[in-house]
Design an enzyme around this catalytic site. Structure first.
Site, PDB file in Angstrom:
ATOM      1  N   ILE A  89       2.089   8.478 -19.940  1.00  0.00           N
ATOM      2  CA  ILE A  89       1.722   7.128 -19.482  1.00  0.00           C
ATOM      3  C   ILE A  89       1.330   7.123 -18.000  1.00  0.00           C
ATOM      4  O   ILE A  89       0.732   6.168 -17.511  1.00  0.00           O
ATOM      5  CB  ILE A  89       2.860   6.131 -19.782  1.00  0.00           C
ATOM      6  N   TYR A 137      18.706   3.150 -28.596  1.00  0.00           N
ATOM      7  CA  TYR A 137      18.125   4.503 -28.651  1.00  0.00           C
ATOM      8  C   TYR A 137      18.553   5.211 -29.945  1.00  0.00           C
ATOM      9  O   TYR A 137      17.721   5.736 -30.686  1.00  0.00           O
ATOM     10  CB  TYR A 137      18.596   5.271 -27.419  1.00  0.00           C
TER      11      TYR A 137
HETATM   12  N1  SER Z   1      20.244  13.115 -23.423  1.00  0.00           N
HETATM   13  C1  SER Z   1      20.137  11.966 -24.273  1.00  0.00           C
HETATM   14  C2  SER Z   1      20.746  10.788 -23.646  1.00  0.00           C
HETATM   15  O1  SER Z   1      21.719  10.949 -22.943  1.00  0.00           O
HETATM   16  C3  SER Z   1      20.801  12.246 -25.586  1.00  0.00           C
HETATM   17  O2  SER Z   1      19.827  12.500 -26.524  1.00  0.00           O
HETATM   18  O3  SER Z   1      20.274   9.704 -23.859  1.00  0.00           O
END
Ligand code: SER
Length: 322
Positions: free
Chosen positions: A37, A146
């Site tokens: 991006i 996430y």
């Molecule tokens: N390193 C990542 C995080 O802490 C874990 O997938 O979000």
């Protein structure tokens, strides 16, 4: 046989920066292209203009145009919000992580890409997951946006593989630790910053509690795992959602002790913040026997070996800047 042309999406991130150059070693400099991006002029220090394209992966039309223009046959799609930045921007994280993946999977289906790589994460697990040696298949109840996007993405990847034959491959990365590039927005980022602070100030304030054990992986191992799963014959990749992957597991206290062996005056203090709850919902360690069995995964670095390598390389880098 015609050579593959590779596109790395999210090439300016912690993994992308290093993976792009590793892929050049495998496929040749003229066959690997980077996009992100960030505008062309912002990334001149990283990539030659010829191999770089500005792309927001949410722009499907431009993604399709780049794939067509560069005759791309494999895509590594790394662009995503991570756990901590996702909690600050839940709606944007959902949009980028899901719609970005849909655009790539649809491009693979519509334009006939040979292979797609897309990372998942230990964030797919949650508070009801067995936390020790977490198995490949178990309760998965992620409670970060996430983790939710990564779990949904895993289901969609498997679906696109089974329904449309898209050759998509994926690893559930633990925290990634490297010295060449900075992490961005993760809960495991402390395990990178701690090495910089140990060298620069001999002290570090950790945003997680002393005894918070998390699975981690050193970047050379992560790069090897990523390229190995992508280069393995298709029939060996029996899991099309995402493979558990493990390197080491440690707590902030343990990494501090490992650093103290080389920098005895180093001191760590603790000031847990909102990221503690995220870490508490994740596994302490991961069982990756499927990756070992199916395509021969084997990590090389443990904590002390990584600490030595991190401090040597970062020390050299800081000495050069002086
Ligand atoms: N390193 C990542 C995080 O802490 C874990 O997938 O979000």
């Amino acid at each position: 046989m015609q050579k593959d042309n590779i596109l790395v999406i999210g090439a300016c991130g912690q993994l992308g920066t290093e993976l792009t150059f590793e892929l050049m070693k495998v496929h040749g400099e003229d066959h690997v292209f980077a996009c992100d991006i960030r505008k062309e002029k912002e990334v001149k220090h990283l990539f030659d203009t010829g191999i770089y394209r500005h792309l927001n992966v949410l722009d499907a039309k431009k993604l399709y145009a780049i794939i067509t223009e560069l005759k791309i046959t494999q895509v590594y799609h790394l662009a995503a919000y991570l756990s901590a930045s996702g909690e600050r921007n839940p709606a944007a994280a959902w949009e980028l992580n899901m719609d970005g993946l849909f655009n790539v999977l649809n491009a693979a289906k519509d334009l006939g890409l040979r292979k797609v790589y897309w990372p998942s994460s230990i964030a797919v697990f949650g508070p009801n997951t067995p936390p020790q040696s977490t198995p490949q298949n178990c309760v998965m109840d992620p409670n970060t946006v996430y983790g939710i996007t990564k779990l949904a993405g895993e289901r969609y990847s498997e679906y696109y593989n089974k329904r449309y034959g898209v050759d998509v491959r994926s690893l559930r990365y633990p925290g990634l630790i490297g010295w060449k590039s900075a992490p961005g927005g993760g809960t495991t980022d402390y395990a990178v910053t701690i090495y910089h602070e140990a060298l620069l100030h001999k002290k570090f304030e950790c945003f997680l509690k002393a005894d918070t054990a998390l699975p981690m992986l050193y970047m050379p191992d992560a790069l090897r795992a990523t390229i190995d799963i992508m280069e393995a014959p298709s029939e060996k990749i029996k899991i099309r959602s995402s493979y558990n992957l493990s390197g080491m597991s440690f707590t902030p206290k343990e990494v501090a002790m490992s650093i103290k062996k080389l920098i005895p005056e180093f001191k760590i203090t603790y000031a847990p913040d909102y990221r503690q709850a995220i870490a508490d919902s994740w596994p302490n360690s991961i069982d990756d026997k499927m990756a070992k069995k199916h395509w021969g995964w084997k990590p090389k670095f443990d904590l002390d070996k990584m600490t030595k390598d991190m401090l040597e390389n970062l020390g050299r880098q800081y000495a050069m800047k002086k």
